[in-house]
Design a protein around this motif. Structure first.
Motif, PDB file in Angstrom:
ATOM      1  N   LEU A 187       5.547  -8.117  -3.039  1.00  0.00           N
ATOM      2  CA  LEU A 187       5.581  -7.181  -3.959  1.00  0.00           C
ATOM      3  C   LEU A 187       4.524  -5.808  -3.572  1.00  0.00           C
ATOM      4  N   ASN A 188       3.492  -6.246  -3.028  1.00  0.00           N
ATOM      5  CA  ASN A 188       2.548  -5.344  -2.662  1.00  0.00           C
ATOM      6  C   ASN A 188       3.112  -4.262  -1.525  1.00  0.00           C
ATOM      7  N   THR A 189       3.776  -4.990  -0.656  1.00  0.00           N
ATOM      8  CA  THR A 189       4.658  -3.849   0.327  1.00  0.00           C
ATOM      9  C   THR A 189       5.792  -3.179  -0.323  1.00  0.00           C
ATOM     10  N   GLY A 190       6.507  -3.461  -1.176  1.00  0.00           N
ATOM     11  CA  GLY A 190       7.506  -2.890  -1.849  1.00  0.00           C
ATOM     12  C   GLY A 190       7.138  -1.768  -2.490  1.00  0.00           C
ATOM     13  N   LEU A 191       6.175  -2.050  -3.489  1.00  0.00           N
ATOM     14  CA  LEU A 191       5.420  -1.137  -4.203  1.00  0.00           C
ATOM     15  C   LEU A 191       4.989  -0.128  -3.406  1.00  0.00           C
ATOM     16  N   ALA A 192       4.049  -0.463  -2.237  1.00  0.00           N
ATOM     17  CA  ALA A 192       3.622   0.550  -1.617  1.00  0.00           C
ATOM     18  C   ALA A 192       4.723   1.414  -0.893  1.00  0.00           C
TER      19      ALA A 192
ATOM     20  N   PHE B  31      17.481   0.475   1.373  1.00  0.00           N
ATOM     21  CA  PHE B  31      18.531  -0.315   1.985  1.00  0.00           C
ATOM     22  C   PHE B  31      17.987  -1.623   2.384  1.00  0.00           C
ATOM     23  N   ALA B  32      18.486  -2.675   1.750  1.00  0.00           N
ATOM     24  CA  ALA B  32      18.345  -4.118   1.623  1.00  0.00           C
ATOM     25  C   ALA B  32      17.588  -4.450   0.546  1.00  0.00           C
ATOM     26  N   GLN B  33      18.020  -5.754  -0.040  1.00  0.00           N
ATOM     27  CA  GLN B  33      17.382  -6.251  -1.431  1.00  0.00           C
ATOM     28  C   GLN B  33      16.955  -7.447  -1.049  1.00  0.00           C
ATOM     29  N   GLY B  34      16.191  -7.645   0.112  1.00  0.00           N
ATOM     30  CA  GLY B  34      15.492  -8.970   0.273  1.00  0.00           C
ATOM     31  C   GLY B  34      14.112  -8.825  -0.662  1.00  0.00           C
ATOM     32  N   ALA B  35      12.987  -9.523  -0.580  1.00  0.00           N
ATOM     33  CA  ALA B  35      12.009  -9.511  -1.589  1.00  0.00           C
ATOM     34  C   ALA B  35      11.098  -8.105  -1.430  1.00  0.00           C
ATOM     35  N   VAL B  36      11.107  -7.670  -0.268  1.00  0.00           N
ATOM     36  CA  VAL B  36      10.338  -6.356  -0.074  1.00  0.00           C
ATOM     37  C   VAL B  36      11.134  -5.285  -0.639  1.00  0.00           C
ATOM     38  N   GLY B  37      12.757  -5.136  -0.280  1.00  0.00           N
ATOM     39  CA  GLY B  37      13.423  -4.042  -1.194  1.00  0.00           C
ATOM     40  C   GLY B  37      13.421  -4.388  -2.528  1.00  0.00           C
ATOM     41  N   LEU B  38      13.680  -5.775  -3.168  1.00  0.00           N
ATOM     42  CA  LEU B  38      13.577  -5.740  -4.572  1.00  0.00           C
ATOM     43  C   LEU B  38      12.371  -5.052  -5.061  1.00  0.00           C
ATOM     44  N   ALA B  39      11.258  -5.314  -4.608  1.00  0.00           N
ATOM     45  CA  ALA B  39      10.055  -4.922  -5.012  1.00  0.00           C
ATOM     46  C   ALA B  39       9.820  -3.212  -5.027  1.00  0.00           C
TER      47      ALA B  39
END
Length: 351
Positions: free
Chosen positions: A151-156, A172-180
Motif C-alpha cells: 500500500l505504501n509503495t502504490g500510494l507513493a 500497468f498491472a494490478q498486483g498489490a502495488v498496482g491496486l494500491a
C-alpha cells in the motif's frame, strides 16, 4: 530460540532455527504477530539480489516490542508497532535531504539485502526511533501490514506522479502495488483511471478500488485502447507496477508529451539487462516526459499517515488478502506466492 523463513538454495526456502536477536543501541527487537509476503522475496530467491544462503527473508511484518536498545528513547517494550519495508537511518545526508536512498542507491532497503528480514518470530528494526510507528487500537494487524510495503509503495507512486486534478492515469498491472496505485490515483483526484489486469479477481478489485476501465492485455492492445478512450495524445500519467520491460515501454508509449512515468515495479528478473526506453515515444529524449523510479517510503511518520487513512475509512486494502496461513506453513505460503497459484495476491501469515 526462534524460527525464521530463510533462503537455503536457488529458489529454495526453509524454516530454520536461530537465536532470538539482541538489539543494537538504536535498534528494537519485535516479536512478530503477523506477516505478509511480497514478489520481491520470490525474485530474491531466484538470484535477482545477491544475498547469502541462510539469510532470513521478508520485509512486511508487525508485532510487539520485545526489547529496545539503550539509545532508543521514543518506544518501550510491550508496544504494538510496525516498521516500513525500507528503514532509513534518518541521519545521513540522503535522509536529511528527505529521500529514502539512505547512504546511497537503495541503501534504505535493509531487510534481506543487508540484514535478516522479518519473516521470523522475532526481527530487528534498525534505528527504531526513526522507523517504528505505534499501531492504533482501531487498526488490525492485517491493515497495518499493508502500510509496511505494498500500500505504501502504490500510494507513493501516485503521489510522485503529480496527478493533475481531473487528470488521466494509466496503471500497468494490478498486483498489490498496482491496486494500491489505483487507490492512490482515485484518492488524489484523477478524473479517469485506466488499468491493465489479466486475472478476474484482480480486474474486479481494480474496478472496486477506482479503475474506470480495466484492459486485459491478453485480449487487446492496451496502448490502442487507451488512445481510443483519452485521445491520441495519451494519458497525463502512467504508473509501472509489474517490473517488466514490456510494461515499462508501454508506460512511456501511453504517456503524452510532458507527461510523467513512475516506475514502482521491481525489475529484479531482468537484473542484468538494460531497461529500454522507446525513443520515438520518448521524443528522442526531448519530449518533456519525466521518468521517476520510487522506493517504498520509510519512517514512522509515513506509517502514521497511512494508518490515519485506514482508520478514517478513506481506503481499505484488506480485500487484497486472498490467503491465510499459520507461520508453520510459511514454506507453503511462499511456494504459493512463487507460483502465483490459486489466484493469490497477498498471503496473511499469523504467528
Amino acid at each position: 530460540m526462534m524460527s525464521g523463513l530463510a533462503l537455503v538454495g536457488h529458489n529454495e526456502v526453509a524454516l530454520v532455527k536461530r537465536s532470538i536477536p539482541e538489539p543494537g543501541p538504536r535498534d528494537a527487537v519485535v516479536r512478530t504477530t503477523a506477516s505478509m509476503m511480497c514478489p520481491t522475496d520470490v525474485h530474491t530467491t531466484a538470484g535477482a539480489m545477491a544475498v547469502p544462503l541462510g539469510r532470513i527473508l521478508g520485509h512486511e511484518s508487525v508485532g510487539i516490542i520485545h526489547r529496545v536498545g539503550t539509545a532508543v528513547e521514543r518506544f518501550r517494550e510491550g508496544e504494538r508497532v510496525a516498521s516500513s519495508a525500507v528503514t532509513p537511518c534518518g541521519r545521513c545526508d540522503f535522509c536529511q535531504r528527505g529521500t529514502n536512498q539512505c547512504g546511497g542507491g537503495l541503501g534504505g532497503y535493509k531487510y534481506t539485502a543487508q540484514q535478516d528480514g522479518t519473516l521470523a518470530e522475532y526481527f530487528v528494526v534498525p534505528d527504531a526511533d526513526h522507523n517504528l510507528a505505534r499501531i492504533p487500537a482501531e487498526i488490525s494487524d492485517e491493515e497495518a501490514l499493508y502500510a509496511t510495503d505494498s500500500l505504501n509503495t502504490g500510494l507513493a507512486a501516485a503521489e510522485q506522479a503529480a496527478i493533475p486534478l481531473g487528470g488521466t492515469v494509466a496503471v500497468f498491472a494490478q498486483g498489490a502495488v498496482g491496486l494500491a496505485a489505483t487507490m492512490g490515483a482515485r484518492l488524489l483526484g484523477a478524473g479517469m483511471i485506466i488499468t491493465t489486469a489479466t486475472r478476474p479477481l484482480n480486474s474486479r478489485l481494480s474496478a472496486r478500488f477506482g479503475s474506470d476501465l480495466v484492459i486485459n492485455p491478453r485480449h487487446e492492445d492496451p496502448i490502442n485502447r487507451i488512445r481510443e478512450v483519452v485521445g491520441e495524445l495519451g494519458v497525463d500519467v502512467a504508473i509501472e507496477a509489474l517490473g517488466t520491460h514490456e510494461t515499462f515501454e508501454q508506460c512511456v508509449r501511453a504517456t503524452k508529451a510532458s507527461g510523467t512515468v513512475v516506475n514502482a515495479g521491481y525489475h529484479g528478473q531482468h537484473s542484468t539487462a538494460p531497461l529500454p526506453v522507446p525513443l520515438v515515444a520518448f521524443g528522442y529524449g526531448m519530449g518533456g516526459k519525466v521518468i521517476r523510479g520510487i522506493l517504498c517510503p520509510g519512517g514512522g511518520e509515513r506509517l502514521a499517515r497511512l494508518f490515519r487513512l485506514m482508520a478514517n475509512k478513506r481506503i481499505d486494502p484488506t480485500p487484497m488478502t486472498t490467503h491465510r496461513f499459520d507461520f508453520g506453513d510459511a514454506v507453503k505460503a511462499f511456494n504459493t506466492m512463487a507460483t502465483r497459484a490459486d489466484g493469490i495476491i497477498k498471503p496473511l501469515i499469523a504467528y
